[in-house]
Design a protein around this motif. Structure first.
Motif, mmCIF file in Angstrom:
data_model
loop_
_atom_site.group_PDB
_atom_site.id
_atom_site.type_symbol
_atom_site.label_atom_id
_atom_site.label_comp_id
_atom_site.label_asym_id
_atom_site.label_seq_id
_atom_site.Cartn_x
_atom_site.Cartn_y
_atom_site.Cartn_z
ATOM 1 N N LEU A 5 0.820 -1.206 0.000
ATOM 2 C CA LEU A 5 0.000 0.000 0.000
ATOM 3 C C LEU A 5 0.857 1.260 0.000
ATOM 4 N N LEU A 6 1.908 1.260 0.812
ATOM 5 C CA LEU A 6 2.775 2.437 0.864
ATOM 6 C C LEU A 6 3.520 2.640 -0.455
ATOM 7 N N SER A 7 3.953 1.551 -1.072
ATOM 8 C CA SER A 7 4.649 1.657 -2.362
ATOM 9 C C SER A 7 3.720 2.243 -3.418
ATOM 10 N N ALA A 8 2.476 1.751 -3.447
ATOM 11 C CA ALA A 8 1.511 2.270 -4.419
ATOM 12 C C ALA A 8 1.178 3.725 -4.119
ATOM 13 N N GLY A 9 1.039 4.046 -2.834
ATOM 14 C CA GLY A 9 0.742 5.426 -2.461
ATOM 15 C C GLY A 9 1.837 6.377 -2.899
ATOM 16 N N VAL A 10 3.077 5.962 -2.734
ATOM 17 C CA VAL A 10 4.205 6.792 -3.173
ATOM 18 C C VAL A 10 4.200 6.924 -4.693
ATOM 19 N N ALA A 11 3.919 5.821 -5.389
ATOM 20 C CA ALA A 11 3.879 5.872 -6.854
ATOM 21 C C ALA A 11 2.845 6.883 -7.338
ATOM 22 N N LEU A 12 1.640 6.821 -6.767
ATOM 23 C CA LEU A 12 0.584 7.733 -7.192
ATOM 24 C C LEU A 12 0.882 9.169 -6.765
ATOM 25 N N GLY A 13 1.386 9.331 -5.536
ATOM 26 C CA GLY A 13 1.672 10.668 -5.046
ATOM 27 C C GLY A 13 2.777 11.351 -5.833
ATOM 28 N N VAL A 14 3.880 10.647 -6.038
ATOM 29 C CA VAL A 14 4.987 11.215 -6.810
ATOM 30 C C VAL A 14 4.535 11.474 -8.245
ATOM 31 N N GLY A 15 3.699 10.574 -8.784
ATOM 32 C CA GLY A 15 3.162 10.791 -10.126
ATOM 33 C C GLY A 15 2.356 12.071 -10.213
ATOM 34 N N GLU A 16 1.551 12.353 -9.169
ATOM 35 C CA GLU A 16 0.782 13.604 -9.147
ATOM 36 C C GLU A 16 1.719 14.810 -9.118
ATOM 37 N N ALA A 17 2.780 14.711 -8.331
ATOM 38 C CA ALA A 17 3.721 15.829 -8.219
ATOM 39 C C ALA A 17 4.417 16.094 -9.549
ATOM 40 N N VAL A 18 4.844 15.031 -10.220
ATOM 41 C CA VAL A 18 5.531 15.202 -11.499
ATOM 42 C C VAL A 18 4.551 15.701 -12.564
ATOM 43 N N ALA A 68 -1.130 12.506 -14.964
ATOM 44 C CA ALA A 68 -1.108 11.859 -13.653
ATOM 45 C C ALA A 68 -1.520 10.400 -13.820
ATOM 46 N N PRO A 69 -0.840 9.467 -13.151
ATOM 47 C CA PRO A 69 -1.098 8.037 -13.398
ATOM 48 C C PRO A 69 -2.552 7.616 -13.297
ATOM 49 N N VAL A 70 -3.256 8.038 -12.249
ATOM 50 C CA VAL A 70 -4.647 7.614 -12.086
ATOM 51 C C VAL A 70 -5.515 8.166 -13.210
ATOM 52 N N ILE A 71 -5.288 9.417 -13.605
ATOM 53 C CA ILE A 71 -6.075 10.012 -14.684
ATOM 54 C C ILE A 71 -5.778 9.312 -16.003
ATOM 55 N N ALA A 72 -4.503 9.020 -16.249
ATOM 56 C CA ALA A 72 -4.130 8.337 -17.493
ATOM 57 C C ALA A 72 -4.782 6.960 -17.577
ATOM 58 N N VAL A 73 -4.725 6.208 -16.471
ATOM 59 C CA VAL A 73 -5.350 4.885 -16.452
ATOM 60 C C VAL A 73 -6.861 5.019 -16.605
ATOM 61 N N VAL A 79 4.216 9.925 -20.202
ATOM 62 C CA VAL A 79 4.723 8.734 -19.534
ATOM 63 C C VAL A 79 5.645 9.086 -18.365
ATOM 64 N N VAL A 80 6.163 10.303 -18.329
ATOM 65 C CA VAL A 80 7.166 10.682 -17.323
ATOM 66 C C VAL A 80 6.647 10.536 -15.893
ATOM 67 N N PRO A 81 5.444 11.048 -15.536
ATOM 68 C CA PRO A 81 4.985 10.879 -14.154
ATOM 69 C C PRO A 81 4.899 9.426 -13.710
ATOM 70 N N THR A 82 4.451 8.553 -14.594
ATOM 71 C CA THR A 82 4.357 7.142 -14.232
ATOM 72 C C THR A 82 5.733 6.526 -14.040
ATOM 73 N N LEU A 83 6.683 6.853 -14.916
ATOM 74 C CA LEU A 83 8.037 6.311 -14.773
ATOM 75 C C LEU A 83 8.681 6.745 -13.469
ATOM 76 N N VAL A 84 8.577 8.032 -13.153
ATOM 77 C CA VAL A 84 9.186 8.534 -11.918
ATOM 78 C C VAL A 84 8.476 7.938 -10.704
ATOM 79 N N GLY A 85 7.145 7.870 -10.753
ATOM 80 C CA GLY A 85 6.399 7.280 -9.646
ATOM 81 C C GLY A 85 6.721 5.813 -9.450
#
Length: 518
Positions: free
Chosen positions: A20-33, A42-47, A127-133
């Motif tokens: 859960l924490l790994s996924a949360g960081v992925a989504l959060g960092v994706g939002e920031a990028v 943003a990853p969630v919006i893209a999906v 693709v950049v936000p997802t890669l960084v996240g």
């Protein structure tokens, strides 16, 4: 519980938390990028955007019918739940063998990258936000699995790492903080950077316009609880945009091209400098089931679309206008209908204000008498004169009819189905009826299987709006009563009682409610 069972339970509990924490960081960092790229990346919006494209039409219809204007919130909630479940599985696999967790995170990132690159109107940079996240999630997973004392990967020699409880707790807290800070901070940064609210507030709509017809007295009977004029905040919204396009009018332009004598490119200032008209128009969604609420009435301001097309010299052979928004949506409208003299417009205002952002600011298309899916392109930036044989717009690709007019409809707004009324006391049966650009000439209500009772109709400024109606009725005795309503259009056609689904060209049938008198 034995010590071994407690140890296993603690291990799997740690695994679920790690996932859960790994996924949360992925989504959060994706939002920031995404704040540095653009909100749709943003990853969630893209999906979510990709999921919309993959969803069968029957499921979309089910979602709109059951969730209405909340369909987007439900979709995003569903994505978050699915991510959480997937994350827990990845975390549980990671505490068994780290390599399994790494593969899970990589799969998570691959799905996000695929969605970002294949959504409508996608850009390579999406693709950049997802890669960084994904990279941040992988770092969190590796750190926490090691701190939890989980098995090492085979490449590191196998065995079990020594657990460091304090390090695990500190790492978990840091990961949770990073997820929250980057997620909420990234979303706030997106709004700060891309929000056009300030630009919209600075717009001053022209005052010298061809005004809307005067609203006659008695336009709102005040009996149904539904106002004749729909406030902007209550106007129905059905579209596929999970991230509403944010377009500064200074950067907006409308291209008219295709089967025309000369291509036109209009800026916002050029559009608003043209002769503008203001009209009362009721819009309706094709997904509006009998008795549904996906219909609203407002005062729109804009430039006549037919005038712009004549200026471009649209060819007689062009039978379709394909309109596009920057999120990749395409809407196909029949050229002949737009050009037949009705008040089709490139709208810039709504109820005396610039268009709300969620309703198409800075400009959208409004065509009286057509369902939104074949006319009402929001955030319009492109109009191509073409043919139905050459192109299919988005909804038509899903099997919806390419050409259709709004069906004659009527609705009972009060009393609501299932409500209780008093025996011997007058009850106002009231609602609205509509047949845009044709008009409603009569409304009747039937109680049980009795005679049809004529309704009193409200005045209307034109045939392009809905019309309120009311019937006075007194329940004669206690019991259950079935109320049905039907309308007659200006040409004398009576609303059909044949029940049909919204797919593929709009619902038909008579709205029926049941009330109890006591």
């Amino acid at each position: 519980m034995s010590q071994e069972r407690r140890r296993v339970a603690g291990r799997y509990g740690a695994g679920a938390l790690i996932g859960l924490l790994s996924a949360g960081v992925a989504l959060g960092v994706g939002e920031a990028v995404a704040a540095l790229v653009r909100p749709p990346a943003a990853p969630v919006i893209a999906v979510g955007n990709r999921f919309v494209l993959l969803t069968p039409e029957s499921v979309k219809r089910w979602a709109i019918r059951n969730f209405g204007t909340n369909d987007k919130h439900v979709l995003l909630t569903g994505i978050y739940v699915a991510v959480a479940v997937f994350a827990v599985v990845v975390g549980l696999l990671a505490v068994r063998r780290v390599a399994f967790g790494v593969v899970g995170v990589a799969l998570f990132g691959a799905i996000g990258c695929w969605a970002a690159l294949t959504a409508r109107a996608s850009r390579p940079s999406d693709v950049v936000p997802t890669l960084v996240g994904t990279g941040a999630a992988l770092a969190v997973l590796l750190f926490l699995t090691r701190a939890s004392g989980s098995p090492r990967s085979a490449t590191s020699g196998g065995g079990v790492a020594a657990a460091d409880r304090r390090l695990f707790l500190q790492g978990s807290a840091a990961a949770a903080g990073l997820a929250a800070l980057s997620g909420f901070g990234g979303r706030a940064a997106q709004h700060a950077r891309f929000d056009v609210t300030a630009a919209r507030a600075a717009v001053r709509l022209p005052q010298s316009v061809d005004p809307a017809p005067s609203v006659p007295s008695g336009v709102d009977l005040g009996k149904s609880g539904v106002p004749w004029q729909t406030p902007n905040s209550k106007f129905y919204r059905i579209d596929t945009s999970l991230s509403v396009p944010q377009i500064d009018p200074k950067n907006w332009s409308l291209r008219i091209h295709g089967m025309v004598d000369k291509e036109l490119l209009l800026t916002y200032d050029q559009l608003t400098a043209r002769p503008l008209i203001e009209r009362w128009i009721t819009l309706c969604c094709v997904s509006n089931y009998v008795g549904g609420g996906l219909v609203s009435n407002a005062r729109f301001l804009g430039a006549r679309l037919a005038d712009v097309l004549r200026e471009a010299g649209v060819h007689a052979a062009s039978d379709q206008l394909v309109m596009r928004s920057p999120d990749g949506m395409t809407i196909g409208a029949p050229t002949a209908v737009v050009m037949d003299g009705r008040d089709a417009m490139i709208a810039v205002g709504m109820n005396g204000e610039p268009l709300p952002v969620e309703h198409g600011f800075p400009a959208r298309i409004v065509v009286p008498g057509l369902y939104g899916y074949v006319s009402a392109c929001k955030w319009v930036v492109d109009i191509e004169a073409t043919t139905y044989a050459a192109q299919q717009a988005y909804w038509v690709q899903g099997g919806w009819a390419a050409k259709t007019d709004i069906k004659l409809q009527s609705r009972i707004d009060t009393p609501r189905g299932g409500s209780t009324v008093a025996v011997g006391r007058p009850v106002a049966l009231a609602g609205v009826a509509w047949d845009q650009h044709v008009g409603v000439s009569a409304v009747e209500v039937q109680v049980n299987e009795g005679a049809w009772l004529p309704a009193r109709l409200a005045s209307v400024p034109s045939t392009d709006t809905w019309r309120q109606w009311v019937v006075a009725w007194t329940p004669p005795a206690a019991g259950s009563y079935r109320l049905r309503v039907r309308a007659t259009d200006a040409a004398g056609n009576v609303q059909t009682n044949q029940t049909r689904d919204v797919y593929p060209d709009g619902a038909t049938g008579l709205h029926t409610v049941t009330v109890r008198a006591r």
